[in-house]
Design a protein around this motif. Structure first.
Motif, PDB file in Angstrom:
ATOM      1  N   THR A  73      -6.768  11.065 -77.920  1.00 24.28           N
ATOM      2  CA  THR A  73      -7.017  11.287 -79.336  1.00 24.28           C
ATOM      3  C   THR A  73      -7.411   9.981 -80.014  1.00 24.28           C
ATOM      4  O   THR A  73      -7.286   8.896 -79.431  1.00 24.28           O
ATOM      5  CB  THR A  73      -5.763  11.832 -80.033  1.00 24.28           C
ATOM      6  OG1 THR A  73      -4.734  10.829 -79.951  1.00 24.28           O
ATOM      7  CG2 THR A  73      -5.275  13.130 -79.401  1.00 24.28           C
ATOM      8  N   LYS A  74      -7.834  10.110 -81.244  1.00 23.26           N
ATOM      9  CA  LYS A  74      -8.166   8.931 -82.050  1.00 23.26           C
ATOM     10  C   LYS A  74      -6.959   7.987 -82.128  1.00 23.26           C
ATOM     11  O   LYS A  74      -7.099   6.776 -82.014  1.00 23.26           O
ATOM     12  CB  LYS A  74      -8.598   9.388 -83.441  1.00 23.26           C
ATOM     13  CG  LYS A  74      -9.024   8.294 -84.365  1.00 23.26           C
ATOM     14  CD  LYS A  74      -9.524   8.872 -85.685  1.00 23.26           C
ATOM     15  CE  LYS A  74     -10.065   7.760 -86.566  1.00 23.26           C
ATOM     16  NZ  LYS A  74     -10.773   8.283 -87.735  1.00 23.26           N
ATOM     17  N   GLU A  75      -5.774   8.564 -82.268  1.00 19.80           N
ATOM     18  CA  GLU A  75      -4.550   7.768 -82.352  1.00 19.80           C
ATOM     19  C   GLU A  75      -4.229   7.082 -81.027  1.00 19.80           C
ATOM     20  O   GLU A  75      -3.793   5.926 -81.005  1.00 19.80           O
ATOM     21  CB  GLU A  75      -3.371   8.655 -82.796  1.00 19.80           C
ATOM     22  CG  GLU A  75      -3.506   9.229 -84.194  1.00 19.80           C
ATOM     23  CD  GLU A  75      -4.482  10.412 -84.304  1.00 19.80           C
ATOM     24  OE1 GLU A  75      -4.958  10.667 -85.432  1.00 19.80           O
ATOM     25  OE2 GLU A  75      -4.796  11.070 -83.273  1.00 19.80           O
ATOM     26  N   THR A  76      -4.462   7.776 -79.921  1.00 19.72           N
ATOM     27  CA  THR A  76      -4.247   7.183 -78.598  1.00 19.72           C
ATOM     28  C   THR A  76      -5.176   5.995 -78.399  1.00 19.72           C
ATOM     29  O   THR A  76      -4.768   4.951 -77.875  1.00 19.72           O
ATOM     30  CB  THR A  76      -4.477   8.236 -77.491  1.00 19.72           C
ATOM     31  OG1 THR A  76      -3.583   9.329 -77.694  1.00 19.72           O
ATOM     32  CG2 THR A  76      -4.268   7.649 -76.108  1.00 19.72           C
ATOM     33  N   LEU A  77      -6.415   6.153 -78.833  1.00 19.61           N
ATOM     34  CA  LEU A  77      -7.398   5.076 -78.704  1.00 19.61           C
ATOM     35  C   LEU A  77      -7.003   3.868 -79.550  1.00 19.61           C
ATOM     36  O   LEU A  77      -7.077   2.725 -79.078  1.00 19.61           O
ATOM     37  CB  LEU A  77      -8.772   5.604 -79.117  1.00 19.61           C
ATOM     38  CG  LEU A  77      -9.986   4.897 -78.561  1.00 19.61           C
ATOM     39  CD1 LEU A  77      -9.990   4.827 -77.055  1.00 19.61           C
ATOM     40  CD2 LEU A  77     -11.241   5.575 -79.040  1.00 19.61           C
ATOM     41  N   ALA A  78      -6.554   4.100 -80.764  1.00 20.93           N
ATOM     42  CA  ALA A  78      -6.134   2.995 -81.638  1.00 20.93           C
ATOM     43  C   ALA A  78      -4.936   2.264 -81.039  1.00 20.93           C
ATOM     44  O   ALA A  78      -4.890   1.020 -81.053  1.00 20.93           O
ATOM     45  CB  ALA A  78      -5.801   3.525 -83.033  1.00 20.93           C
ATOM     46  N   ALA A  79      -3.983   3.009 -80.503  1.00 23.62           N
ATOM     47  CA  ALA A  79      -2.810   2.382 -79.882  1.00 23.62           C
ATOM     48  C   ALA A  79      -3.210   1.577 -78.645  1.00 23.62           C
ATOM     49  O   ALA A  79      -2.721   0.456 -78.430  1.00 23.62           O
ATOM     50  CB  ALA A  79      -1.784   3.449 -79.521  1.00 23.62           C
ATOM     51  N   ALA A  80      -4.107   2.134 -77.823  1.00 23.85           N
ATOM     52  CA  ALA A  80      -4.574   1.423 -76.625  1.00 23.85           C
ATOM     53  C   ALA A  80      -5.292   0.140 -77.011  1.00 23.85           C
ATOM     54  O   ALA A  80      -5.116  -0.903 -76.358  1.00 23.85           O
ATOM     55  CB  ALA A  80      -5.494   2.326 -75.802  1.00 23.85           C
ATOM     56  N   HIS A  81      -6.083   0.188 -78.064  1.00 21.53           N
ATOM     57  CA  HIS A  81      -6.787  -1.004 -78.548  1.00 21.53           C
ATOM     58  C   HIS A  81      -5.777  -2.090 -78.915  1.00 21.53           C
ATOM     59  O   HIS A  81      -5.931  -3.251 -78.514  1.00 21.53           O
ATOM     60  CB  HIS A  81      -7.651  -0.607 -79.755  1.00 21.53           C
ATOM     61  CG  HIS A  81      -8.404  -1.729 -80.364  1.00 21.53           C
ATOM     62  ND1 HIS A  81      -8.139  -2.179 -81.637  1.00 21.53           N
ATOM     63  CD2 HIS A  81      -9.415  -2.496 -79.903  1.00 21.53           C
ATOM     64  CE1 HIS A  81      -8.967  -3.170 -81.927  1.00 21.53           C
ATOM     65  NE2 HIS A  81      -9.750  -3.382 -80.889  1.00 21.53           N
ATOM     66  N   GLY A  82      -4.751  -1.723 -79.653  1.00 26.62           N
ATOM     67  CA  GLY A  82      -3.720  -2.694 -80.022  1.00 26.62           C
ATOM     68  C   GLY A  82      -3.018  -3.282 -78.815  1.00 26.62           C
ATOM     69  O   GLY A  82      -2.756  -4.488 -78.763  1.00 26.62           O
ATOM     70  N   ARG A  83      -2.724  -2.441 -77.831  1.00 24.33           N
ATOM     71  CA  ARG A  83      -2.047  -2.945 -76.620  1.00 24.33           C
ATOM     72  C   ARG A  83      -2.969  -3.849 -75.809  1.00 24.33           C
ATOM     73  O   ARG A  83      -2.529  -4.849 -75.236  1.00 24.33           O
ATOM     74  CB  ARG A  83      -1.529  -1.778 -75.789  1.00 24.33           C
ATOM     75  CG  ARG A  83      -0.337  -1.060 -76.445  1.00 24.33           C
ATOM     76  CD  ARG A  83       0.324  -0.067 -75.522  1.00 24.33           C
ATOM     77  NE  ARG A  83      -0.484   1.102 -75.233  1.00 24.33           N
ATOM     78  CZ  ARG A  83      -0.432   2.262 -75.879  1.00 24.33           C
ATOM     79  NH1 ARG A  83       0.404   2.404 -76.900  1.00 24.33           N
ATOM     80  NH2 ARG A  83      -1.191   3.269 -75.512  1.00 24.33           N
ATOM     81  N   ALA A  84      -4.265  -3.517 -75.735  1.00 25.50           N
ATOM     82  CA  ALA A  84      -5.214  -4.387 -75.011  1.00 25.50           C
ATOM     83  C   ALA A  84      -5.314  -5.743 -75.694  1.00 25.50           C
ATOM     84  O   ALA A  84      -5.362  -6.786 -75.021  1.00 25.50           O
ATOM     85  CB  ALA A  84      -6.590  -3.719 -74.941  1.00 25.50           C
ATOM     86  N   LEU A  85      -5.326  -5.737 -77.026  1.00 28.74           N
ATOM     87  CA  LEU A  85      -5.366  -7.006 -77.767  1.00 28.74           C
ATOM     88  C   LEU A  85      -4.100  -7.815 -77.527  1.00 28.74           C
ATOM     89  O   LEU A  85      -4.165  -9.024 -77.277  1.00 28.74           O
ATOM     90  CB  LEU A  85      -5.531  -6.740 -79.264  1.00 28.74           C
ATOM     91  CG  LEU A  85      -6.892  -6.228 -79.722  1.00 28.74           C
ATOM     92  CD1 LEU A  85      -6.829  -5.789 -81.181  1.00 28.74           C
ATOM     93  CD2 LEU A  85      -7.965  -7.271 -79.517  1.00 28.74           C
ATOM     94  N   SER A  86      -2.937  -7.176 -77.595  1.00 26.18           N
ATOM     95  CA  SER A  86      -1.674  -7.904 -77.442  1.00 26.18           C
ATOM     96  C   SER A  86      -1.507  -8.472 -76.035  1.00 26.18           C
ATOM     97  O   SER A  86      -0.805  -9.456 -75.852  1.00 26.18           O
ATOM     98  CB  SER A  86      -0.486  -7.013 -77.794  1.00 26.18           C
ATOM     99  OG  SER A  86      -0.281  -6.010 -76.820  1.00 26.18           O
ATOM    100  N   ARG A  87      -2.175  -7.876 -75.056  1.00 26.59           N
ATOM    101  CA  ARG A  87      -2.111  -8.366 -73.676  1.00 26.59           C
ATOM    102  C   ARG A  87      -3.278  -9.289 -73.343  1.00 26.59           C
ATOM    103  O   ARG A  87      -3.400  -9.754 -72.224  1.00 26.59           O
ATOM    104  CB  ARG A  87      -2.072  -7.183 -72.710  1.00 26.59           C
ATOM    105  CG  ARG A  87      -0.733  -6.471 -72.726  1.00 26.59           C
ATOM    106  CD  ARG A  87      -0.747  -5.229 -71.855  1.00 26.59           C
ATOM    107  NE  ARG A  87       0.577  -4.663 -71.713  1.00 26.59           N
ATOM    108  CZ  ARG A  87       1.238  -4.001 -72.664  1.00 26.59           C
ATOM    109  NH1 ARG A  87       0.691  -3.814 -73.850  1.00 26.59           N
ATOM    110  NH2 ARG A  87       2.441  -3.518 -72.437  1.00 26.59           N
TER     111      ARG A  87
END
Length: 151
Positions: free
Chosen positions: A80-94
């Motif tokens: 979902t759009k929300e899953t994508l936004a969360a994944a983006h944040g996790r990719a940035l934090s890592r």
């Protein structure tokens, strides 16, 4: 670095298990043509940032040369759009290498306008329709939490 026995890389008979993962996450409401277009654009950036993902050139039995490709599979997921936004944040934090595709890019027609469209929006407000990332398997798995394999 892991040895060849553990990964299978370089061993002709051993199955290959890469310590890394290449993944694309697509928003689940895209049309088929959009999924293909977004995936192609996203993966094109990974080889430039992480040249180790590119294998050796190909050649057929007649000696005709072909371009090298990724040395490992690209796994495609959806969410979902929300899953994508969360994944983006996790990719940035890592701090994983990543490429993004926003909904605005469907209305542009060249690289300059694509970059301007992304640059015009803050990272937390991007309307993401796709994300590609590469890194250690476990880190990429954590980034993709909540996503499912593309059917």
């Amino acid at each position: 670095m892991r040895d060849e026995k553990e990964t299978g890389i370089g061993c002709e008979s051993a199955p290959v298990r890469f310590p890394t993962k290449i993944a694309v996450l697509l928003r689940d409401d895209l049309e088929s043509w959009q999924r293909l277009n977004v995936t192609a654009f996203l993966v094109s950036g990974l080889g430039t940032a992480s040249p180790e993902v590119i294998g050796e050139p190909y050649a057929d039995a007649d000696g005709t040369a072909y371009l090298p490709m990724f040395r490992q599979p690209v796994l495609v997921f959806e969410g979902t759009k929300e899953t994508l936004a969360a994944a983006h944040g996790r990719a940035l934090s890592r701090s994983l290498p990543r490429a993004v595709f926003t909904s605005d890019l469907f209305g542009t027609g060249n690289d300059r306008d694509n970059r301007a469209a992304v640059r015009a929006v803050g990272k937390d407000l991007l309307d993401l329709v796709g994300l590609a990332t590469y890194g250690p398997r476990n880190a990429v798995d954590k980034v993709l939490k909540g996503a499912r394999m593309h059917p």
